[in-house]
Design a protein around this motif. Structure first.
Motif, PDB file in Angstrom:
ATOM      1  N   LEU A 184       0.851  -1.191   0.000  1.00 26.56           N
ATOM      2  CA  LEU A 184       0.000   0.000   0.000  1.00 26.56           C
ATOM      3  C   LEU A 184       0.888   1.241   0.000  1.00 26.56           C
ATOM      4  O   LEU A 184       1.951   1.242   0.635  1.00 26.56           O
ATOM      5  CB  LEU A 184      -0.874   0.011   1.263  1.00 26.56           C
ATOM      6  N   VAL A 185       0.417   2.280  -0.690  1.00 23.00           N
ATOM      7  CA  VAL A 185       1.137   3.555  -0.678  1.00 23.00           C
ATOM      8  C   VAL A 185       0.132   4.641  -0.300  1.00 23.00           C
ATOM      9  O   VAL A 185      -1.032   4.588  -0.693  1.00 23.00           O
ATOM     10  CB  VAL A 185       1.816   3.832  -2.049  1.00 23.00           C
ATOM     11  N   VAL A 186       0.593   5.594   0.485  1.00 27.07           N
ATOM     12  CA  VAL A 186      -0.345   6.575   1.030  1.00 27.07           C
ATOM     13  C   VAL A 186      -1.012   7.374  -0.096  1.00 27.07           C
ATOM     14  O   VAL A 186      -0.401   7.669  -1.127  1.00 27.07           O
ATOM     15  CB  VAL A 186       0.373   7.493   2.059  1.00 27.07           C
ATOM     16  N   LEU A 229       1.580  13.704   9.589  1.00 25.86           N
ATOM     17  CA  LEU A 229       2.331  12.909   8.611  1.00 25.86           C
ATOM     18  C   LEU A 229       2.077  11.406   8.786  1.00 25.86           C
ATOM     19  O   LEU A 229       2.301  10.841   9.855  1.00 25.86           O
ATOM     20  CB  LEU A 229       3.827  13.200   8.776  1.00 25.86           C
ATOM     21  N   GLY A 230       1.591  10.775   7.707  1.00 26.97           N
ATOM     22  CA  GLY A 230       1.356   9.332   7.735  1.00 26.97           C
ATOM     23  C   GLY A 230       2.542   8.599   7.131  1.00 26.97           C
ATOM     24  O   GLY A 230       3.286   9.179   6.321  1.00 26.97           O
ATOM     25  N   CYS A 231       2.729   7.330   7.502  1.00 25.71           N
ATOM     26  CA  CYS A 231       3.827   6.599   6.868  1.00 25.71           C
ATOM     27  C   CYS A 231       3.468   6.392   5.396  1.00 25.71           C
ATOM     28  O   CYS A 231       2.286   6.382   5.020  1.00 25.71           O
ATOM     29  CB  CYS A 231       4.133   5.302   7.587  1.00 25.71           C
ATOM     30  N   LEU A 232       4.489   6.247   4.551  1.00 26.02           N
ATOM     31  CA  LEU A 232       4.267   6.282   3.108  1.00 26.02           C
ATOM     32  C   LEU A 232       3.836   4.932   2.548  1.00 26.02           C
ATOM     33  O   LEU A 232       2.963   4.862   1.701  1.00 26.02           O
ATOM     34  CB  LEU A 232       5.530   6.771   2.390  1.00 26.02           C
ATOM     35  N   ARG A 233       4.482   3.848   3.005  1.00 27.94           N
ATOM     36  CA  ARG A 233       4.204   2.538   2.424  1.00 27.94           C
ATOM     37  C   ARG A 233       3.972   1.501   3.505  1.00 27.94           C
ATOM     38  O   ARG A 233       4.630   1.528   4.549  1.00 27.94           O
ATOM     39  CB  ARG A 233       5.365   2.093   1.522  1.00 27.94           C
ATOM     40  N   PHE A 248      -2.364  -4.299  19.305  1.00 34.51           N
ATOM     41  CA  PHE A 248      -2.491  -4.986  18.005  1.00 34.51           C
ATOM     42  C   PHE A 248      -1.106  -5.399  17.520  1.00 34.51           C
ATOM     43  O   PHE A 248      -0.231  -4.539  17.344  1.00 34.51           O
ATOM     44  CB  PHE A 248      -3.152  -4.052  16.984  1.00 34.51           C
ATOM     45  N   PRO A 249      -0.891  -6.693  17.276  1.00 33.20           N
ATOM     46  CA  PRO A 249       0.437  -7.134  16.855  1.00 33.20           C
ATOM     47  C   PRO A 249       0.846  -6.481  15.530  1.00 33.20           C
ATOM     48  O   PRO A 249       0.071  -6.506  14.575  1.00 33.20           O
ATOM     49  CB  PRO A 249       0.283  -8.653  16.676  1.00 33.20           C
ATOM     50  N   GLY A 250       2.014  -5.857  15.526  1.00 39.45           N
ATOM     51  CA  GLY A 250       2.533  -5.269  14.292  1.00 39.45           C
ATOM     52  C   GLY A 250       1.971  -3.904  13.956  1.00 39.45           C
ATOM     53  O   GLY A 250       2.221  -3.377  12.873  1.00 39.45           O
ATOM     54  N   HIS A 251       1.199  -3.322  14.878  1.00 38.91           N
ATOM     55  CA  HIS A 251       0.643  -1.999  14.598  1.00 38.91           C
ATOM     56  C   HIS A 251       1.754  -1.008  14.251  1.00 38.91           C
ATOM     57  O   HIS A 251       2.807  -0.981  14.883  1.00 38.91           O
ATOM     58  CB  HIS A 251      -0.136  -1.488  15.825  1.00 38.91           C
ATOM     59  N   ILE A 252       1.492  -0.184  13.215  1.00 39.55           N
ATOM     60  CA  ILE A 252       2.479   0.809  12.792  1.00 39.55           C
ATOM     61  C   ILE A 252       2.078   2.143  13.403  1.00 39.55           C
ATOM     62  O   ILE A 252       1.013   2.680  13.083  1.00 39.55           O
ATOM     63  CB  ILE A 252       2.502   0.923  11.250  1.00 39.55           C
ATOM     64  N   ALA A 253       2.905   2.652  14.294  1.00 37.09           N
ATOM     65  CA  ALA A 253       2.568   3.905  14.987  1.00 37.09           C
ATOM     66  C   ALA A 253       3.095   5.093  14.192  1.00 37.09           C
ATOM     67  O   ALA A 253       4.253   5.463  14.290  1.00 37.09           O
ATOM     68  CB  ALA A 253       3.137   3.900  16.388  1.00 37.09           C
ATOM     69  N   CYS A 254       2.224   5.685  13.357  1.00 44.46           N
ATOM     70  CA  CYS A 254       2.632   6.882  12.606  1.00 44.46           C
ATOM     71  C   CYS A 254       2.588   8.088  13.527  1.00 44.46           C
ATOM     72  O   CYS A 254       3.384   9.000  13.408  1.00 44.46           O
ATOM     73  CB  CYS A 254       1.697   7.118  11.427  1.00 44.46           C
TER      74      CYS A 254
END
Ligand code: SME
Length: 164
Positions: free
Chosen positions: A68-70, A77-81, A107-113
């Protein structure tokens, strides 16, 4: 006047979504461009609910297929990919199923933007042929901000806007 500033908004969440669904359809009736439609959906939903802290689309990158790409978003600011399967967005893309997460830190693997996000909902977005084109991601600073009402209405709005 922005939707948030209007004093005639229904207090009930489902009623507010129903009203917005009509307003989004009306705003987009003459606009076929997908990015313009995504940007408009983001703006209108983000403006309508105080619980929405980050609101946006992650698009399936056609060059990669499993990444996925933003896309259009409102917020910090959100992470890009995001790879399919990573974090909440990646889970929604891989499973093609809405994810409601009451506490993102669990949540396992959650990406904290943005560390202020505490709960999240992610809805898959498909085109008229049923092909996954994106996911729609909303984060809130409140815990457990999203429930089945949000899922039902966001799924309806995504279908009405992009599966056409
Ligand atoms: N939290 C998301 C990443 C995207 S942002 O929050 C903007 C996730 O784990 O999928």
């Amino acid at each position: 006047m922005s939707y948030a500033a209007r004093d005639d908004r229904p207090a009930d969440k489902a009623e507010r979504y129903a009203e917005l669904a009509g307003e989004i359809a009306a705003a987009l009736s003459a606009e076929p461009d997908r990015i313009a439609r995504m940007a408009t959906v983001c703006s209108m939903l983000n403006d309508a609910f105080e619980t929405y802290f980050w609101t946006g689309f992650y698009l399936v990158d056609p060059a990669k297929g499993d990444e996925l790409v933003v896309g259009p978003y409102q917020g910090t600011l959100g992470c890009l990919r995001i790879a399919f399967g990573r974090g909440v967005c990646g889970a929604a893309a891989r499973e093609r199923r809405t994810q409601i997460v009451e506490d993102v830190h669990a949540f396992p693997g959650h990406i904290a933007c943005d560390s202020r996000s505490n709960s999240e909902i992610v809805v898959p977005v498909v085109d008229a042929a049923g092909k996954l084109i994106a996911v729609f991601d909303v984060d809130s600073t409140a815990f457990a901000a999203f429930d089945a009402v949000d899922a039902e209405w966001l799924e309806r709005i995504m279908k009405a806007t992009f599966a056409v």
